[in-house]
Design an enzyme around this catalytic site. Structure first.
Site, mmCIF file in Angstrom:
data_model
loop_
_atom_site.group_PDB
_atom_site.id
_atom_site.type_symbol
_atom_site.label_atom_id
_atom_site.label_comp_id
_atom_site.label_asym_id
_atom_site.label_seq_id
_atom_site.Cartn_x
_atom_site.Cartn_y
_atom_site.Cartn_z
ATOM 1 C CE LYS A 1 -3.918 1.758 2.724
ATOM 2 N NZ LYS A 1 -4.782 1.759 3.958
ATOM 3 C CB SER B 1 -8.301 3.028 3.033
ATOM 4 O OG SER B 1 -7.462 2.644 3.812
ATOM 5 C CB SER C 1 -8.290 0.209 5.703
ATOM 6 O OG SER C 1 -9.164 1.180 5.603
HETATM 7 N N1 GLN Z 1 -13.218 3.401 6.641
HETATM 8 C C1 GLN Z 1 -12.702 3.743 7.870
HETATM 9 C C2 GLN Z 1 -12.160 5.178 7.648
HETATM 10 O O1 GLN Z 1 -12.434 5.852 6.632
HETATM 11 C C3 GLN Z 1 -11.586 2.885 7.871
HETATM 12 C C4 GLN Z 1 -10.055 3.374 7.376
HETATM 13 C C5 GLN Z 1 -9.059 2.360 7.672
HETATM 14 O O2 GLN Z 1 -9.100 1.497 8.267
HETATM 15 N N2 GLN Z 1 -7.748 2.802 7.400
HETATM 16 O O3 GLN Z 1 -11.635 5.792 8.570
#
Ligand code: GLN
Length: 494
Positions: free
Chosen positions: A80, A155, A179
């Site tokens: 990532k 994400s 994510s």
């Molecule tokens: N969807 C969640 C957020 O936007 C989790 C994101 C993540 O785990 N990085 O905060």
């Protein structure tokens, strides 16, 4: 060579040692796959063709010399783009970091390199890992390989996609509120978030430091355990890393579930969850019961408040962490003339996208003098209740199960105008982040539209071994073998 790209890491590792193919062959296979799939999916932000080739050649040469670095030696792996890689552009999906080449490797990255892994490149993500669909990337969205009109989840959507289609053998993401598990579920692969502190956060661009963890995407449970094994363990560069022996992740993969007590969380299998996902979760629980586990329905009342607490704590921490991107210490610098303050304000306004700005504003508000107790303070209390709920459940239960996501992959654009609907995507995954516990998503079927469904197994802190044990049994019982058409060689570039 493209069929090679779909081997498990286990099989690729044994084929390498048997001399059936080389690491360069494996890299060529994933690169050929990417050449076809990237035009449809946009999973990679950077493909490090030269660096990967050198690493693969070196992996082949060292194996030939009798130096064997273990199960990831010579295996192409994607990262990532919020994981710092020495000299290789790392953007966190943001304009504010365009062109930034870190002067160091993060600890997880360094450990992967010393395990002989071949880093293929950097994958797309929601800007600073804030999102559930990868639509918040400043570089354009990634697409779901099962249906390219839909999101891959987020994400860490780019990483999930590469592993789902064979443009990597495995990959890494970060999970702050879901994510890794959420895009794994939406892409039909295995994704896990480790116990908080088991993997160093050094060199992971921070979003919410008390929640962030790096973890693997894989096409099998065994591969997931192998990938985690390469990066886990205490690190003196991360004060929150746990100084204790790491569990033997793959130690019980064949142990089955006879005698295990498994709790199914009432609050996560009711209202708001797609009935097809509830049915798949229950059907998998029934299989585990047939295989000898005891399934017990358990109520975790605080999980209902976890989402709201998370959306105060995570933005609060992000507002502090992102203060460093000011055009001086880090990031894009605006050319607008004026005072230093003007320059900083313009740099941030130009560099950050709308969701990141929303989070910074929410977090700054929640932390401000008159509102601290009402928002941040309350949210921390809820976090304590969530931890207590989990701790008391694990007094009698070995693991907990639930769906991973409330829906399967949703259409691109469906939730971008409604942040609350987007935030709800993580309702099942956030509780484990607040608790600091490990959790994994394993694919268990397809819905009527042919989209993958994920099944979540949560375990107590440092309970990765039992978590993987149950996950491996689910994998055997369900025998999910479907792959998206884009994972096979028949589909060509548009
Ligand atoms: N969807 C969640 C957020 O936007 C989790 C994101 C993540 O785990 N990085 O905060």
């Amino acid at each position: 060579m493209s069929d090679l790209a779909n081997l498990s890491i286990t099989d690729a590792a044994s084929g390498l040692r048997a001399g059936e193919f080389t690491s360069v062959d494996l890299l060529d296979a994933v690169t050929e796959r990417a050449a076809v799939t990237e035009a449809h999916l946009h999973a990679y932000l950077t493909l490090d063709k030269d660096g990967a080739r050198l690493a693969a050649e070196e992996a082949d040469a060292s194996l030939a010399r009798g130096v064997d670095l273990g199960p990831l030696h010579g295996i192409p792996i994607a990262l990532k783009d919020n994981m710092c890689t020495l000299g290789l552009e790392t953007t966190a999906g943001s304009q504010i970091l365009t062109g930034w080449k870190p002067p160091y490797d993060g600890t997880a990255v360094a450990r992967l390199r010393s395990s002989g892994a071949v880093i293929t490149g950097k994958t797309n993500l929601d800007e600073f890992a804030m999102g559930s669909s990868t639509e918040n990337s400043a570089y354009g969205e990634s697409r779901n390989p099962w249906d390219t009109d839909r999101v891959p989840g987020g994400s860490s959507g780019g990483s999930a996609v590469t592993t789902a289609v064979g443009s990597s053998f495995g990959s890494f993401g970060s999970d702050t509120g879901g994510s890794i598990r959420q895009p794994a579920a939406l892409c039909g692969i295995v994704g896990m978030k480790p116990t908080y502190g088991i993997v160093s956060r050094y060199g992971l661009i921070a979003f919410a430091s008390s929640l962030d963890q790096i973890g693997p995407f894989a096409r099998s449970v065994a591969d997931s355990a192998t990938l985690l094994g390469a990066i886990a363990g205490w690190d003196r560069f991360d004060a929150t890393s746990i100084n204790a022996p790491v569990p033997n992740f793959a130690g019980s993969l064949d142990a089955g579930v006879v005698g295990l007590k498994i709790g199914i969380v009432t609050e996560l299998i009711g209202e708001g969850i797609d009935p097809q996902i509830i049915a798949a979760t229950r059907a998998t629980a029934d299989k585990l019961a047939d295989a000898g586990a005891e399934i017990i329905e358990v109520s975790m009342p605080s999980t209902e408040y976890a989402l709201s607490a998370y959306y105060l704590i995570a933005p609060a921490e992000c507002s502090a962490n992102l203060a460093r991107f000011d055009g001086v210490r880090y990031g894009h610098r605006s050319s607008v003339e004026g005072t230093t303050e003007d320059m900083m304000a313009h740099s941030r306004a130009e560099g950050f996208g709308p969701e990141v700005i929303r989070r910074i504003l929410l977090g700054t508000y929640a932390l401000s003098a008159g509102y601290y107790d009402a928002f941040y303070g309350q949210a921390q209390k809820v976090r304590t209740l969530v931890r207590r709920d989990f701790a008391s459940a694990y007094e009698t239960l070995d693991v907990l199960i639930s769906p991973t996501t409330p829906t399967t992959a949703f259409p691109i654009g469906d939730k971008t105008a409604d942040p609350i609907a987007m935030y709800y995507s993580d309702v099942c995954t956030i509780p484990s982040n607040l608790a600091g516990d490990p959790a994994i998503s394993v694919p268990v079927g397809l819905d009527e539209g042919g989209l993958p469904i994920g099944f979540q197994i949560m375990a107590p802190s440092l309970g990765e071994e039992v978590m993987y044990r149950v996950a491996a049994e689910v994998e055997r019982l369900v025998d999910f073998t479907a792959r998206p058409a884009l994972a096979t060689s028949e589909v060509t570039a548009p």
